[in-house]
Write a protein that holds these residues in place. Structure first.
Motif, PDB file in Angstrom:
ATOM      1  N   PRO A   1       0.612  -1.392   0.000  1.00 37.92           N
ATOM      2  CA  PRO A   1       0.238  -0.339   0.100  1.00 37.92           C
ATOM      3  C   PRO A   1       0.502   1.213  -0.268  1.00 37.92           C
TER       4      PRO A   1
ATOM      5  N   THR B   1       0.687   2.568  -3.547  1.00 40.34           N
ATOM      6  CA  THR B   1      -1.069   2.827  -4.152  1.00 40.34           C
ATOM      7  C   THR B   1      -2.005   4.003  -3.227  1.00 40.34           C
ATOM      8  N   ASN B   2      -1.426   3.807  -1.651  1.00 45.26           N
ATOM      9  CA  ASN B   2      -2.152   4.499  -0.073  1.00 45.26           C
ATOM     10  C   ASN B   2      -1.054   5.210   0.591  1.00 45.26           C
TER      11      ASN B   2
ATOM     12  N   TYR C   1      -2.118   4.938   4.552  1.00 45.53           N
ATOM     13  CA  TYR C   1      -2.342   3.444   4.745  1.00 45.53           C
ATOM     14  C   TYR C   1      -1.813   2.992   6.506  1.00 45.53           C
TER      15      TYR C   1
END
Length: 309
Positions: free
Chosen positions: A255, A258-259, A262
């Motif tokens: 993550p 992508t994030n 998190y």
């Protein structure tokens, strides 16, 4: 890049471990002839209890997949044997400060062997002094992922507890859901049970450790007892990851790509979990405005020392 790093680390650790394995008989002979021990973790038996058992993993969805492997653990009394460990773990005083306890601290871990250490999970058992007795009050989970070399630590209730999933431990699991944990008091045997509760998949993963105490009289040398134990754990992890990939289980990227938020999201989910336990969870899905009395698991994220412990 991560795949190249993983392959490189496997080759490097294999070379180091092979070399140290060849030297192991000479090291054992040298230790037997000396009054003091040379190992970085081994000691004279004080504060050290050996366990042998089975780790069992089961994934229920989206496919059924389970496996088990034999493991050997050391339970170390950190007040009596703190010199046995490297700086990869907390000291007894540090663990007491984190857990808020006053009694003995024992660490359940797989010690390093021939230059390598692999601990997906280490547990600190933190006892509380009550009159003339000592009671297990809290545990500290120390979760390390591979091959990313990250670690998260948090305190939990060994009787039963639920915490938000706070670390990317598998490339075949997303960050949604919670960890449900339970750990028994170490004695002649011990057990640790962890399940993953997912909002869409339900309770779809379970990991169980069950182990029995091994008499020190049956172990001629601790270095031989744990020889290649961390390596075997790593082999099982990578082999079954390959089998999941082969069965077309969707690959989940870390993550952090992508994030990046998190970790903050995990801490927020954990706060909501604890609001539920405190009976303060609102129908809107939020804690009350004054949530200062809500106790969360206080995750601590760090980088694990390489090669990862």
């Amino acid at each position: 890049m991560e795949l190249l790093y993983l392959v490189g680390s496997i080759i490097w650790n294999s070379l180091i471990s092979c070399t140290l394995s060849l030297l192991l008989p000479f090291q054992i002979l040298l230790r037997q002839g000396l009054s003091c021990l040379s190992s970085s973790w081994d000691g004279d038996g004080e504060g050290l209890t050996l366990y042998e058992g089975i780790v069992w993993h089961q994934r229920r969805r989206p496919i059924q997949h389970s496996f088990e492997y034999k493991v050997r653990y050391a339970l170390i009394d950190l007040d009596r044997s703190s010199h046995l460990l490297s700086s990869n773990h907390l000291s007894a005083d540090e663990a007491r400060k984190v857990a808020g306890t006053t009694g003995t601290v024992r660490l359940l871990t797989i010690p390093p062997s021939v230059g390598y250490e692999q601990n997906p999970l280490s547990l600190y058992y933190c006892y509380e002094l009550e009159s003339s007795t000592s009671t297990l009050k809290k545990c500290i989970a120390e979760v390390t992922n591979t091959p990313w070399g990250e670690r998260v630590s948090f305190v939990f209730n060994p009787n039963s507890d639920v915490a938000a999933k706070s670390l990317h431990v598998s490339p075949f699991m997303d960050m949604e859901g919670n960890w449900k944990m339970k750990a028994t008091i170490p004695g002649d045997d011990l057990s640790v049970i962890i399940t993953v509760q997912h909002p869409d998949l339900g309770e779809y993963f379970c990991a169980i450790l069950r182990a029995q105490r091994v008499s020190s009289s049956k172990v001629p040398d601790h270095m031989l007892f744990f020889w290649l134990m961390p390596h075997k754990v790593a082999v099982w992890i990578y082999w079954h990851a390959f089998k999941l990939w082969w069965n077309n289980i969707p690959f989940v990227q870390h993550p952090r790509y992508t994030n990046p938020a998190y970790r903050e999201e995990a801490a927020s989910r954990d706060k909501m979990i604890n609001c539920c336990k405190a009976g303060d969870f609102k129908t809107s899905g939020l804690c009350p405005r004054d949530d200062r009395n809500v106790t969360t698991h206080q995750f601590s994220w760090t980088d694990a020392k390489w090669p990862w412990s």
